[in-house]
Structure formats: structure tokens, C-alpha cells
Enzyme design. Structure first.
Site, PDB file in Angstrom:
ATOM      1  N   TRP A 100      27.453   2.108 -68.654  1.00 53.99           N
ATOM      2  CA  TRP A 100      26.253   2.021 -67.818  1.00 53.99           C
ATOM      3  C   TRP A 100      25.046   1.788 -68.717  1.00 53.99           C
ATOM      4  CZ3 TRP A 100      22.065   5.551 -68.057  1.00 53.99           C
ATOM      5  CH2 TRP A 100      21.022   5.231 -67.187  1.00 53.99           C
ATOM      6  N   GLU A 129      29.263   0.143 -64.520  1.00 47.56           N
ATOM      7  CA  GLU A 129      28.597   0.913 -63.454  1.00 47.56           C
ATOM      8  C   GLU A 129      27.258   0.315 -63.058  1.00 47.56           C
ATOM      9  OE1 GLU A 129      27.879   4.969 -64.592  1.00 47.56           O
ATOM     10  OE2 GLU A 129      26.898   5.483 -62.696  1.00 47.56           O
ATOM     11  N   LYS A 161      23.604   0.100 -60.664  1.00 47.97           N
ATOM     12  CA  LYS A 161      22.572   1.021 -60.177  1.00 47.97           C
ATOM     13  C   LYS A 161      21.521   0.230 -59.422  1.00 47.97           C
ATOM     14  CE  LYS A 161      19.977   5.043 -61.714  1.00 47.97           C
ATOM     15  NZ  LYS A 161      19.713   5.982 -62.798  1.00 47.97           N
ATOM     16  N   ASP A 220      28.750   4.729 -58.299  1.00 43.70           N
ATOM     17  CA  ASP A 220      28.130   6.058 -58.360  1.00 43.70           C
ATOM     18  C   ASP A 220      27.517   6.336 -56.988  1.00 43.70           C
ATOM     19  OD1 ASP A 220      25.965   8.020 -58.686  1.00 43.70           O
ATOM     20  OD2 ASP A 220      26.397   7.907 -60.830  1.00 43.70           O
ATOM     21  N   HIS A 253      23.773   5.663 -56.460  1.00 40.28           N
ATOM     22  CA  HIS A 253      23.187   4.418 -56.966  1.00 40.28           C
ATOM     23  C   HIS A 253      23.011   3.329 -55.931  1.00 40.28           C
ATOM     24  CE1 HIS A 253      24.055   5.158 -61.516  1.00 40.28           C
ATOM     25  NE2 HIS A 253      23.389   6.129 -60.947  1.00 40.28           N
ATOM     26  N   HIS A 306      31.800   7.815 -59.481  1.00 38.62           N
ATOM     27  CA  HIS A 306      30.916   8.864 -59.988  1.00 38.62           C
ATOM     28  C   HIS A 306      30.482   9.695 -58.793  1.00 38.62           C
ATOM     29  CE1 HIS A 306      29.549   7.646 -64.283  1.00 38.62           C
ATOM     30  NE2 HIS A 306      30.820   7.988 -64.198  1.00 38.62           N
ATOM     31  N   ASP A 335      16.141  11.130 -56.811  1.00 36.93           N
ATOM     32  CA  ASP A 335      17.110  11.543 -57.827  1.00 36.93           C
ATOM     33  C   ASP A 335      18.541  11.258 -57.390  1.00 36.93           C
ATOM     34  OD1 ASP A 335      18.148  12.845 -60.151  1.00 36.93           O
ATOM     35  OD2 ASP A 335      18.663  14.526 -58.859  1.00 36.93           O
ATOM     36  N   ASP A 366      21.191  12.333 -58.974  1.00 37.10           N
ATOM     37  CA  ASP A 366      22.117  13.189 -59.711  1.00 37.10           C
ATOM     38  C   ASP A 366      22.060  14.667 -59.350  1.00 37.10           C
ATOM     39  OD1 ASP A 366      23.227  11.135 -61.577  1.00 37.10           O
ATOM     40  OD2 ASP A 366      21.131  10.917 -62.067  1.00 37.10           O
ATOM     41  N   ASP A 372      29.354  13.281 -61.809  1.00 36.94           N
ATOM     42  CA  ASP A 372      28.192  12.798 -62.565  1.00 36.94           C
ATOM     43  C   ASP A 372      26.905  13.307 -61.933  1.00 36.94           C
ATOM     44  OD1 ASP A 372      26.437  11.555 -64.220  1.00 36.94           O
ATOM     45  OD2 ASP A 372      26.582   9.594 -63.261  1.00 36.94           O
TER      46      ASP A 372
HETATM   47  C1  RNT Z   1      22.976   7.035 -64.655  1.00 36.05           C
HETATM   48  C2  RNT Z   1      24.445   6.851 -64.476  1.00 36.05           C
HETATM   49  C3  RNT Z   1      25.301   7.274 -65.606  1.00 36.05           C
HETATM   50  C4  RNT Z   1      24.809   8.556 -66.241  1.00 36.05           C
HETATM   51  C5  RNT Z   1      25.755   9.126 -67.272  1.00 36.05           C
HETATM   52  C6  RNT Z   1      25.065  10.146 -68.128  1.00 36.05           C
HETATM   53  O1  RNT Z   1      22.252   6.802 -63.534  1.00 36.05           O
HETATM   54  O2  RNT Z   1      24.849   7.468 -63.297  1.00 36.05           O
HETATM   55  O3  RNT Z   1      26.605   7.371 -65.198  1.00 36.05           O
HETATM   56  O4  RNT Z   1      24.572   9.542 -65.291  1.00 36.05           O
HETATM   57  O5  RNT Z   1      26.322   8.141 -67.996  1.00 36.05           O
HETATM   58 ZN    ZN Z   2      26.941   7.558 -62.874  1.00 40.33          ZN
END
Ligand code: RNT
Ligand code: ZN
Length: 417
Positions: free
Chosen positions: A182, A223, A225, A256, A259, A283, A291, A293, A323
Site C-alpha cells: 500500500w 491495496e 484507497k 480494505d 477505503h 483488511h 478515519d 481505521d 487493519d
Molecule cells: C492505510 C492502509 C494500510 C495501513 C497499514 C499500516 O490506509 O490501510 O493497510 O493501514 O499498512
Molecule cells: Zn489497509
């Protein structure tokens, strides 16, 4: 007691054609890759001044792991409270270099021998990620798509080195290793050129994946985003970019959960992507406002993903990885909450009366399909969950919360930040 409850639940599920023993057996074998970076707020060991790349771990809860020993001990504690097959997901920035300054493009397998020996001692698998952030050469917000060829080449070398490390893990552990890439590359404000960075990113990836690795144990995945903090207007590695790239080069694709557009879910993408892409990495995360995450909880989003997986049954082609990062609560607790939520979502999906549902759907009885879906939500799930945890030697009920607090009292509270 839990055995009696389990027998009763087993009977009730049996009435709708669901084999609880089989569901438990399957669940215990589905690997979940636990991310090392929840334990130290994505700081790593290579002296980064701050977390960059448009991701942010907010909060200052005491007890952050400051070195490999502490991090490993914390992970072991979390593992002891999580049922099922666990793996560890490492980032390149967690290399152990014995105090020597080794830049990211110079990393070698030996810098991960500490992790490897530890994984062997626990009998767990490892996954890997190159780290394209929190580094002076990532300060501009661009890495593999940077306009300066010398900076781009540095990151290409890092990408290649990371594949070698993943290959080393795969050879040593005789196991599949996911190597997920990523990059944060993007613009805060409206770009004048959307194509240029994508051409450069494509060219960098072509170099990184040019050589095929000696065996197929490494799953290279990319990955996408939608946006990050400071890259709100444009991200070079968008979903369409990587979907196309992965399909063209038969690479793995990482979706993810945080994302995509806030109302867009990844569950409905899985069946489409698997028709064209050999391997899928998920993910597991939870987007909240800006956010992407937050700690995974057992909500509709993760349930929908779990149901899709249980229905498609492509476990050998899908790799599950946590993640998220939250620095505002006990970090071990954060790991355990997320991992147990995923396991609960998977178990509940594996307990779905799939035969009945498919049958009703085939016959156009959509009323019955919906009715059974709703009824299955109030089945005696917790009796099966508790029994499953017991067979895995982890606490089934809220007792695990006390174990986290006990570890905080004995270990985490003694750490100075
Ligand atoms: C970031 C991505 C990625 C990170 C990790 C730390 O938006 O999701 O996967 O969270 O690699
Ligand atoms: Zn991720």
C-alpha cells in the site's frame, strides 16, 4: 453447563439443517492475520519522527510497546484471548537491526530473524508489508509515484527487498505469506494531472513485480484507497487502478473495509473480484467519518463480509487480516475486541441455514428467504460461541476483559512512555 447449552443449541440448529460441529471445525481453521501495528500506534522501530502517509493513530493511552520484546509479549497476551488460527502481520518498519541504521531499501531477511524465530516457537504463520510512509523520502506525500526518479527508485528497491523477505518467511515456515503493498501517494487538493502519477506508479510496480518468485507461496497483493488525511482530492492507487493492475498481472487484490465511500461496502465486491483475481486479501477495519481505521466491532459491515465468505467458500483464495489502530484505549484490548468480533461474525455466518436459503431463492420464495434470514439472527448463537472458545482454550464470555486489565496492572502500567 456450557456443554448442556451447546447440546441444546446444536439441536435447534440441526432443525434448520445446520451442523454446529462442522461450523466450529471450519472456523478454527480459518487463519486471521493479526496486525503488529496496533500494539505501538504504527510507530515501528526505525526511528520515524511521526506517523505519516495520511493515517493517524489518535490517543495517548499509557503502555505502548516500545521495542520488539514488549510488542511480542503484548501480542502473545492478545493471542491467548483470541480463539482460532492466528498469524502475525508484520510491517517492514518493524525490522530489528541491532541499533545499526539500515535504510528501507537495504533491508534483508536477517533483520527479521527475531520475528521468524518467535513465529516458529509459537507455530504461527507470518505475513508482510513494505512500509511506504513515516520516512523522510515519503514526506512529500509521494513514493512509488514520485516525479523524481531517484526517490521512486529508492522505493522500488524497498518493494523488491520486501518481496525477498516475504519469500524468506515462506521458505522458512513452509507456508503461504501475504506480501501486501500500500502506498499513500496522493494530493490534498485538485490535481492538474491525474494520469502522470498513475503512469509512474504502474511503472514502479512493473519493476517491483518483474521477477517471479521461486515458488508460489508468496501472495503479492496491492491495496487501493479512496482518500487519506492530506490526500483528500486524489490518490494515485485508486480501486480501479489496482483492480486493473491485479487482474492484468494475476496479483492479489487487497480490499480494505475503510477505503471506499462511506456508504459503500466491500461485501458485494468479493464475488465479482474473485471471478477475475486469483487471491483476495481483506483488511478488516471500520471507517468512522474521516478515519478508515477504527477497531472492528461486530456490526452489519463485518457480518455482510463474513456471510459472503461463508457462502462462497473460497477460503483458500481469501486472506483475512485486521487493519486498524487505536491509541486511546488499552491496545491489547483493541486487538482482542477486533479479532473476537471477526470470529463471531464468521461463526454466525457459518451457522446460516444456507441450504434452506438457497433453495427458497431458487424457487423464487423471497418471503421465506427473508423470513429465515431474520429468524437465524435470534438462534442460540452464544451457546455455540462459548463452546467454541472452550474448545480453543480461551475464555468464552466477558472473563477475558479481566485478563486484559490484569496484564495492564502487572505489565503495561510499569512502562514509561
Ligand atoms: C492505510 C492502509 C494500510 C495501513 C497499514 C499500516 O490506509 O490501510 O493497510 O493501514 O499498512
Ligand atoms: Zn489497509
Amino acid at each position: 453447563m456450557s456443554m448442556n447449552l451447546y447440546r441444546e443449541a446444536q439441536e435447534r440448529y440441526g432443525e434448520i439443517g445446520v451442523d454446529t460441529d462442522k461450523a466450529i471445525r471450519m472456523l478454527s481453521q480459518i487463519p486471521l492475520s493479526i496486525h503488529c501495528w496496533q500494539g505501538d500506534d504504527v510507530i515501528g522501530f526505525d526511528g520515524a519522527a511521526r506517523l505519516s502517509g495520511g493515517i493517524l493513530a489518535t490517543g495517548a493511552y499509557p503502555g505502548r510497546a516500545r521495542n520488539a520484546e514488549e510488542l511480542r509479549r503484548d501480542i502473545e497476551t492478545a493471542f491467548s484471548l483470541i480463539p482460532g488460527t492466528k498469524r502475525l502481520n508484520l510491517h517492514a518498519m518493524y525490522a530489528e537491526t541491532n541499533g545499526e541504521k539500515v535504510d528501507r531499501d537495504q533491508l534483508e531477511p536477517k533483520h527479521f530473524d527475531g520475528w521468524l524465530a518467535w513465529a516458529k516457537s509459537l507455530g504461527i504463520g507470518l505475513d508482510f508489508n513494505p512500509s511506504f510512509f513515516s520516512h523522510p523520502l515519503a514526506e512529500s506525500g509521494f513514493t512509488l509515484a514520485h516525479a523524481d526518479p531517484s526517490i521512486r527508485n529508492f522505493w522500488v528497491r524497498h518493494g523488491i527487498a520486501s518481496r525477498q523477505i516475504a519469500q524468506y518467511f515462506a521458505d522458512e515456515l513452509k507456508d503461504t505469506v501475504v506480501n501486501n503493498l500500500w502506498v499513500p501517494d496522493g494530493y490534498k487538493d485538485t490535481p492538474a494531472d491525474r494520469l502522470g502519477p498513475r503512469i509512474r506508479l504502474q511503472d514502479s510496480l512493473d519493476q517491483i513485480y518483474h521477477d517471479s518468485l521461486p515458488n508460489d507461496r508468496v501472495v503479492d497483493s496491492v491495496e487501493s484507497k479512496l482518500f487519506g488525511i492530506g490526500s483528500e482530492s486524489y490518490v494515485a492507487g485508486s480501486h480501479e487502478f489496482y483492480l486493473g493492475y491485479a487482474a492484468k498481472h494475476a496479483l492479489g487484490l487487497c480490499l480494505d473495509m475503510g477505503h471506499f465511500h462511506p456508504t459503500e461496502q466491500i461485501a458485494d465486491k468479493i464475488s465479482s473480484v474473485l471471478l477475475f483475481i486469483p487471491k483476495l486479501v481483506l483488511h478488516l477495519s471500520r471507517g468512522v467519518r474521516w478515519d478508515s481505521d477504527h477497531i472492528v466491532v461486530w456490526n452489519d459491515d463485518i457480518s455482510n463480509v463474513a456471510h459472503e465468505l461463508a457462502r462462497i467458500q473460497a477460503w483458500d483464495r481469501v486472506h483475512l487480516a485486521l487493519d486498524y489502530f487505536d491509541a486511546s484505549i488499552n491496545r491489547i484490548g483493541a486487538w482482542v475486541i477486533g479479532a473476537r468480533s471477526v470470529q463471531k461474525a464468521l461463526l454466525s455466518a457459518l451457522l446460516e441455514p444456507s441450504e434452506i436459503l438457497r433453495n427458497e431463492e431458487r424457487h423464487g420464495s423471497y418471503f421465506k428467504r427473508l423470513a429465515y434470514l431474520e429468524e437465524s439472527k435470534s438462534m442460540p448463537f452464544s451457546a455455540v460461541w462459548n463452546y467454541y472458545c472452550e474448545t480453543e482454550n480461551v475464555p468464552g464470555n466477558a472473563i477475558w476483559i479481566d485478563s486484559v486489565l490484569e496484564y495492564e496492572r502487572l505489565v503495561l502500567s510499569k512502562r514509561e512512555s
